[in-house]
Design a protein around this motif. Structure first.
Motif, PDB file in Angstrom:
ATOM      1  N   ASN A 178      -5.896   0.631   1.318  1.00 59.03           N
ATOM      2  CA  ASN A 178      -6.610   0.489   2.585  1.00 59.03           C
ATOM      3  C   ASN A 178      -7.317   1.793   2.934  1.00 59.03           C
TER       4      ASN A 178
ATOM      5  N   ASP B 148       0.856  -1.182   0.000  1.00 57.77           N
ATOM      6  CA  ASP B 148       0.000   0.000   0.000  1.00 57.77           C
ATOM      7  C   ASP B 148       0.892   1.231   0.000  1.00 57.77           C
TER       8      ASP B 148
ATOM      9  N   GLU C 160      -2.716   3.269  14.508  1.00 53.38           N
ATOM     10  CA  GLU C 160      -1.963   3.858  13.398  1.00 53.38           C
ATOM     11  C   GLU C 160      -0.773   2.984  13.002  1.00 53.38           C
TER      12      GLU C 160
ATOM     13  N   THR D  18      -7.935   3.702   7.059  1.00 49.08           N
ATOM     14  CA  THR D  18      -6.699   4.072   7.755  1.00 49.08           C
ATOM     15  C   THR D  18      -6.699   5.497   8.285  1.00 49.08           C
ATOM     16  N   ASN D  19      -7.837   6.144   8.407  1.00 47.12           N
ATOM     17  CA  ASN D  19      -7.814   7.556   8.794  1.00 47.12           C
ATOM     18  C   ASN D  19      -7.743   7.777  10.304  1.00 47.12           C
TER      19      ASN D  19
ATOM     20  N   ARG E   6      -4.921  10.636   7.259  1.00 42.92           N
ATOM     21  CA  ARG E   6      -4.068   9.598   6.658  1.00 42.92           C
ATOM     22  C   ARG E   6      -4.850   9.063   5.464  1.00 42.92           C
TER      23      ARG E   6
ATOM     24  N   TYR F 173      -4.646   6.467   2.114  1.00 38.24           N
ATOM     25  CA  TYR F 173      -3.906   5.389   1.480  1.00 38.24           C
ATOM     26  C   TYR F 173      -4.596   4.938   0.197  1.00 38.24           C
TER      27      TYR F 173
ATOM     28  N   THR G 162      -2.219  -4.092   8.224  1.00 44.22           N
ATOM     29  CA  THR G 162      -3.378  -4.916   7.850  1.00 44.22           C
ATOM     30  C   THR G 162      -3.222  -5.397   6.405  1.00 44.22           C
TER      31      THR G 162
END
Length: 81
Positions: A55, A34, A67, A58-59, A50, A52, A71
């Motif tokens: 994924n 990622d 964080e 991921t925020n 955040r 990505y 994953t």
């Protein structure tokens, strides 16, 4: 790593030697992974987002254990050409 502004954002280039990753590159090789960015407040002191590529869950910005969690099931696939 190098970064420079470009229209609409930034261009970032990173170089990691294949041998450091334990990978022998070849055309057609698939690699799970990622890529993303962290956005900061105007002062650059606090992470506010955040984002990505693969994924989308991921925020997290105020949960250090979350964080740092990896994953792989949510990663995408890179294909070498």
């Amino acid at each position: 790593v190098a970064a420079a502004p470009c229209p609409g954002g930034f261009l970032v280039e990173a170089s990691i030697p294949w041998e450091k990753l334990g990978i022998v590159p070849r055309p057609g090789l698939t690699i799970a992974g990622d890529a993303g960015v962290l956005a900061a407040d105007p002062g650059g002191t606090t992470t506010v987002a955040r984002r990505y590529w693969s994924n989308q869950a991921t925020n997290l910005v105020n949960d250090v254990p979350g964080e740092a969690e990896l994953t792989p099931a949510r990663w995408g696939t890179f294909i070498l050409e």
